[in-house]
Enzyme design. Structure first.
Site, mmCIF file in Angstrom:
data_model
loop_
_atom_site.group_PDB
_atom_site.id
_atom_site.type_symbol
_atom_site.label_atom_id
_atom_site.label_comp_id
_atom_site.label_asym_id
_atom_site.label_seq_id
_atom_site.Cartn_x
_atom_site.Cartn_y
_atom_site.Cartn_z
ATOM 1 N N ARG A 1 34.402 39.134 37.821
ATOM 2 C CA ARG A 1 33.943 37.907 37.134
ATOM 3 C C ARG A 1 32.430 38.075 36.638
ATOM 4 O O ARG A 1 31.896 39.255 36.981
ATOM 5 C CB ARG A 1 33.544 36.954 38.496
ATOM 6 C CG ARG A 1 34.951 36.339 39.188
ATOM 7 C CD ARG A 1 34.534 35.528 40.270
ATOM 8 N NE ARG A 1 34.475 36.588 41.521
ATOM 9 C CZ ARG A 1 34.285 35.907 42.829
ATOM 10 N NH1 ARG A 1 34.042 34.758 42.948
ATOM 11 N NH2 ARG A 1 33.768 36.970 43.714
ATOM 12 N N ASP B 1 37.151 42.667 41.135
ATOM 13 C CA ASP B 1 36.264 41.545 40.856
ATOM 14 C C ASP B 1 35.623 42.085 39.666
ATOM 15 O O ASP B 1 34.930 42.549 39.144
ATOM 16 C CB ASP B 1 35.447 41.518 41.795
ATOM 17 C CG ASP B 1 34.464 39.920 41.882
ATOM 18 O OD1 ASP B 1 34.667 39.517 40.892
ATOM 19 O OD2 ASP B 1 33.927 39.412 42.853
#
Ligand SMILES: [Zn+2]
Length: 273
Positions: A199, A197
């Site tokens: 982000r 991830d």
């Protein structure tokens, strides 16, 4: 004169209060002078009334577009360069690399207690095409519906650079190919040498600080990491509200991989016994 946004229009927008600039802490800083070197600055354009119709329901939202000053400055620089070379036909490349996030303001959350917020990561296949390989499309529609129906109102922050948990659309397509050979969504990222991830929620945090200050809000999410990221960015009063929707046979395996990774989903959420 050829620029990305004509300076006289820019001035008009600033004078009308429709173009502002904030720093990392969500504090407004002058929009008519260059930002402090090295400091984060986000330009915000809006509010723009946007009547929406999603799944046959109509919603009234105020749209704000936001972009990091550094990205806008790059586009501006490129515009100057293209002007010198007479390359106005290359205009499309100016905007293509610019990650413009959106805030959809619903109701009057700034004057309400504990509004409802969704920080939604862009997903072309789910949000636009209606793909059921993930649950992004139904999550977006349901967030819009829940926030619109909530007396406190709230906002959706739509993160445009978050495709495939931050790896981009091309790499996401590659992970789908790998997933179809049996890898789960996280294994596929690792096979490509990419993080599970990647982000970055810091811009979402800056926007929330601008719109909300440090006041409590409820966040529609099943992802504890999103809460952690926002909390460590200085938003101390976030309450998670579960947001399960759009579960289908096509994405049950994907969702159980998310659960194993740490998402707050139980058997009932996934329609399992
Ligand atoms: Zn998706």
């Amino acid at each position: 004169m050829f620029t990305y946004i004509d300076p006289s229009v820019r001035k008009r927008l600033i004078d009308a209060g429709k173009l502002i600039r904030i720093d990392a802490d969500g504090k407004e800083v002058p929009a008519d002078q260059p930002p402090v070197a090295g400091a984060k600055a986000i330009s915000i354009l809006g509010p723009i009334p946007l009547p929406l119709e999603v799944n046959g329901q109509q919603y009234k939202v105020q749209w704000y577009a936001s972009v990091r000053h550094t990205e806008l400055a790059k586009a501006q620089e490129l515009a100057d360069e293209l002007r010198e070379r007479g390359g106005q036909d290359s205009f499309a490349i100016l905007a293509s690399s610019m990650a413009v996030n959106s805030v959809l303001l619903i109701g009057d959350p700034q004057n309400a207690d504990n509004p409802l917020v969704r920080v939604h990561s862009s997903c072309l296949t789910g949000d636009v095409f209606g793909s059921q390989r993930c649950e992004c499309g139904p999550q977006f529609a349901s967030a819009l519906d829940r926030i619109s129906g909530d007396p406190a109102g709230g906002m959706i922050i739509y993160m445009s650079g978050h495709e495939g948990r931050g790896i981009g659309l091309w790499a996401k397509a590659a992970t789908y190919v790998l997933q179809d050979t049996g890898e789960n969504t996280y294994q596929a990222n690792r096979s490509l040498g990419l993080p599970d991830d990647s982000r970055d929620f810091s811009d979402a945090a800056s926007l929330l600080k601008y719109f909300q200050g440090d006041r409590p809000f409820r966040l529609l999410t099943n992802n504890p990491k999103k809460i952690q990221d926002l909390t460590s960015a200085g938003l101390r009063h976030v309450t998670a509200v579960k947001h399960v929707t759009g579960v289908s046979d096509a994405n049950r395996k994907y969702l159980s991989a998310k659960r194993d990774w740490g998402h707050d989903l139980d058997n009932e959420d996934l329609g399992e016994d």
